[in-house]
Design a protein around this motif. Structure first.
Motif, PDB file in Angstrom:
ATOM      1  N   ASP A 315      72.848  -3.965  33.215  1.00  0.00           N
ATOM      2  CA  ASP A 315      73.802  -5.027  33.531  1.00  0.00           C
ATOM      3  C   ASP A 315      73.293  -5.915  34.669  1.00  0.00           C
ATOM      4  O   ASP A 315      73.738  -5.805  35.806  1.00  0.00           O
ATOM      5  N   SER A 326      70.959 -12.282  32.012  1.00  0.00           N
ATOM      6  CA  SER A 326      72.240 -11.742  31.537  1.00  0.00           C
ATOM      7  C   SER A 326      72.551 -12.245  30.128  1.00  0.00           C
ATOM      8  O   SER A 326      72.368 -13.425  29.827  1.00  0.00           O
ATOM      9  N   ASN A 327      73.026 -11.322  29.285  1.00  0.00           N
ATOM     10  CA  ASN A 327      73.465 -11.629  27.918  1.00  0.00           C
ATOM     11  C   ASN A 327      72.387 -12.202  27.008  1.00  0.00           C
ATOM     12  O   ASN A 327      72.689 -12.858  26.020  1.00  0.00           O
ATOM     13  N   ASP A 330      70.554  -7.457  23.383  1.00  0.00           N
ATOM     14  CA  ASP A 330      71.333  -6.237  23.439  1.00  0.00           C
ATOM     15  C   ASP A 330      70.489  -5.048  23.043  1.00  0.00           C
ATOM     16  O   ASP A 330      69.730  -5.080  22.078  1.00  0.00           O
TER      17      ASP A 330
END
Ligand code: CUA
Length: 351
Positions: A315, A326-327, A330
């Motif tokens: 994270d 970030s993001n 996945d």
């Protein structure tokens, strides 16, 4: 008299606290008050000159004020009007000449230092050239003569002049290593600023972004690691060695498709984001998750590096809000663990 004593007693804890706060500043590596190289020493010298002169002015002005207030105060029952005085050539000359002398004492070394510190070592064959590129919120260090690129940790040889060219990939940042050198802005719009410094002693010096650049501005740390010239040569050679992918094919596939699209290790991957070669040897992960033991500055157990990498990959937003990683991917829990383990073992043996 009693009242005055009370006042002093009330002031005492505040003074004690000030001493503590100021002392704490001196112990910090992010301090200009504990210079570790010639550039920082020269700057500290100017600070001392200015503080001593200003301190003297304060002491003298306050002493005269208090003397006048007490000596010439109105005595009880005294209703006479004091003698009225207008103009005094002697006094006017004194209070004009003294400040001029003080300004010359301050100005001459300041102007001298401005020229000294603006020296350009970019064409000096003995200097180590480094192109610094700031990004939200990390630092890229390229050594054009050695053909290497790294991130977050600027490794330098002791005693050598380091010639810095600083630019930005996005917004305005400022490159600052308080214990070694002053700060320099990295301006948007393609302009390049330059500076130099050197570190005579081996050690790790904290650096920071000194210009508000977004939500993680305060977390945009880096390190300057000064090592002996032989170790530096080993480091730059080790950085160019090929690196193997994770041995587990599933982890290798995830690492290649999710990480190497942006990051580079060895001669693989993309150059857009921090180069990860030797990340297992760095002092920190993401510039702020510290891998070293606070007491002796030695590497902690490998677990710390692994835990920090795991936390960061799992994270990144919680560690550095607003960062561009970030993001963007996945990964399964297994993949995160596998990649963190692989990266924690990606060390460079050079010291
Ligand atoms: Cu980059 Cu503040």
């Amino acid at each position: 008299m009693m009242k005055r004593w009370q006042f002093v007693k009330r002031l005492a804890p505040l003074m004690a606290m000030m001493v503590l706060v100021l002392a704490a500043c001196g112990r910090e590596d992010l301090s200009t008050l504990n210079p570790q190289g010639p550039v920082a020493e020269e700057q500290f010298g100017l600070m001392k000159t200015a503080i001593i002169i200003m301190g003297l002015v304060i002491v003298v002005v306050f002493a005269i004020s208090f003397y006048v207030i007490i000596r010439f105060r109105r005595r009880p029952g005294d209703k006479t009007i004091p003698k009225q005085v207008e103009g005094s050539h002697k006094l006017e000359i004194i209070w004009t000449v003294i400040p001029i002398i003080l300004l010359i004492i301050l100005g001459v070394p300041t102007v001298q230092s401005v020229f000294n510190l603006a020296k350009d070592y970019r064409d000096d064959p003995d200097a180590v050239k480094v192109i610094v590129t700031s990004h939200q919120y990390w630092w890229e260090f390229e050594y054009p003569e050695l053909g290497i690129k790294t991130a977050q940790e600027l490794v330098i040889p002791t005693g050598k002049t380091i010639s810095i060219e600083a630019k930005t990939a996005d917004v305005l940042h400022s490159f600052w290593i308080p214990s070694l050198a002053g700060k320099i802005d990295t301006n948007p719009g393609g302009n390049v600023n330059f500076m130099y410094f050197s570190a005579p002693k081996e050690g790790v010096y904290l650096g920071k972004c000194a210009e508000l650049c977004g939500p993680s501005h305060g977390l945009m740390d880096f390190k300057v690691k000064s090592v002996d010239p032989a170790s530096f040569d080993r480091w730059s050679a080790a950085l160019q060695e090929p690196v193997a992918l994770p041995s587990d094919p599933a982890i290798a596939a995830a690492f290649e498709s999710k990480c190497l699209t942006c990051h580079a290790v060895g001669d693989m991957g993309g150059p857009a984001f921090p180069n990860l070669t030797g990340i297992g040897s760095r002092e920190s992960v993401g510039g702020i998750l510290v891998n070293v033991d606070a007491d002796d500055q030695k590497y902690d157990h490998e677990d710390t590096v692994y835990n920090n990498l795991y936390k960061w990959i799992k994270d990144p937003e919680s560690v550095k809000p607003g960062n561009l990683m970030s993001n963007q991917y996945d990964l399964t829990e297994e993949e995160i663990k596998g990649i963190a383990e692989y990266l924690s073992e990606l060390t460079l043996d050079y010291e």
